[in-house]
Write an enzyme that holds these catalytic residues in place. Structure first.
Site, short mmCIF file in Angstrom:
data_model
loop_
_atom_site.label_atom_id
_atom_site.label_comp_id
_atom_site.label_asym_id
_atom_site.label_seq_id
_atom_site.Cartn_x
_atom_site.Cartn_y
_atom_site.Cartn_z
N GLU A 56 40.82 121.96 -9.40
CA GLU A 56 41.94 121.51 -10.19
C GLU A 56 42.06 122.00 -11.44
OE1 GLU A 56 41.18 117.32 -9.77
OE2 GLU A 56 40.86 117.51 -7.56
N ASP A 67 41.17 109.78 -19.61
CA ASP A 67 39.98 110.63 -19.44
C ASP A 67 38.97 110.23 -20.41
OD1 ASP A 67 41.25 112.92 -17.86
OD2 ASP A 67 42.23 113.58 -19.58
N TYR A 182 43.80 111.10 -3.35
CA TYR A 182 42.94 110.97 -4.60
C TYR A 182 42.39 109.68 -4.60
CZ TYR A 182 40.73 112.58 -8.91
OH TYR A 182 39.82 112.98 -10.06
#
Length: 266
Positions: A56, A67, A182
């Site tokens: 990725e 993040d 995911y």
């Protein structure tokens, strides 16, 4: 938009991978443009040689809300280095001359919209990209407005599931998916440690019991062989991100990649 079924060409590298290797798949995330420009394909090639199953590649954005500090820092540095989508696509022109494993691009929707969604999908496919992970692209917006751009270009759109995602929504995600789903190990930011509490184990068991038609890959908090093995006991594989991005900050990081991958896979 027409109402064509959400099917993918079997030549998609992700589909080929999941057809031939069902378990213990290792994906590595890293940020394009970090620690320096023009390293994207070098790092990808080194990771493939070391044994990563798919990759990725993150394209940086100025407001990476999901993040943690490690990946935020890498995004900030990459932007300072001059990384843009145009720059990334320029670097990826060499990708398929040197790398054979599946490659996904991961990032936020704003840069894609600015580039043009259809144009983005066409360019990514032209360069040999196999899929895209866009955490802030709503599922129903994808289905109503953008699905055909992805399908027409043989690009998988990867959806994210958290412990709070309802069964109905997971079923819908499974219906719209065409490679893997995911599974986030938590709803927190990236870079934490995978803690297999009873509630997290129950979440993984619940997903496994649903017998989804798509494979599942666990991300967030995978940092060593133990957490990789734990994740693989509930899913088809796992994604390592922050731990690898930290390695890229070290001197001689290219020479350390084989040992890093061996340490995760065991």
């Amino acid at each position: 938009m027409n109402n064509e079924p959400l099917t993918m060409n079997s030549s998609n590298r992700l589909n080929k991978l999941f057809a031939t290797k069902k378990d213990n798949l290792l994906s590595i995330y890293y940020t394009a443009g970090y620690p320096a420009l023009n390293t994207t394909v070098d790092i990808a090639e080194a990771l493939e040689k070391a044994g990563a199953d798919f990759l990725e590649v993150g394209f940086p954005y100025s407001d990476p809300v999901a993040d943690g500090p490690t990946i935020q820092h890498s995004s900030e540095q990459a932007l300072e280095n001059g990384m843009t989508l145009n720059q990334l696509f320029e670097e990826l022109t060499e990708l398929r001359k040197r790398v054979t494993i599946p490659i996904l691009l991961m990032g936020y929707f704003n840069p894609i919209v600015q580039y043009g969604v259809e144009r983005f999908c066409k360019k990514a496919a032209e360069l040999g990209v196999d899929g895209v992970i866009v955490p802030d692209l709503p599922m129903y917006e994808y289905e109503a407005m953008y699905a055909n751009y992805f399908i027409d270009n043989n690009l998988s759109n990867i959806f994210l599931v958290t412990p709070q995602t309802s069964e109905d929504r997971i079923r819908k995600i499974d219906e719209l998916s065409n490679s893997f789903i995911y599974l986030l190990s938590s709803s927190s930011i990236t870079g934490g440690s995978l803690q297999l509490t009873n509630s997290i184990e129950d979440y993984y068991k619940r997903i496994k019991a649903m017998e989804l038609s798509n494979p599942t890959i666990i991300g967030f908090g995978i940092s060593d062989h133990k957490t990789f093995e734990q994740a693989c006991s509930y899913a088809n594989g796992a994604i390592v991100g922050s731990k690898f991005v930290k390695l890229l900050a070290e001197d001689g990081y290219m020479e350390k990649i084989p040992g890093f991958i061996k340490g995760i896979k065991g």
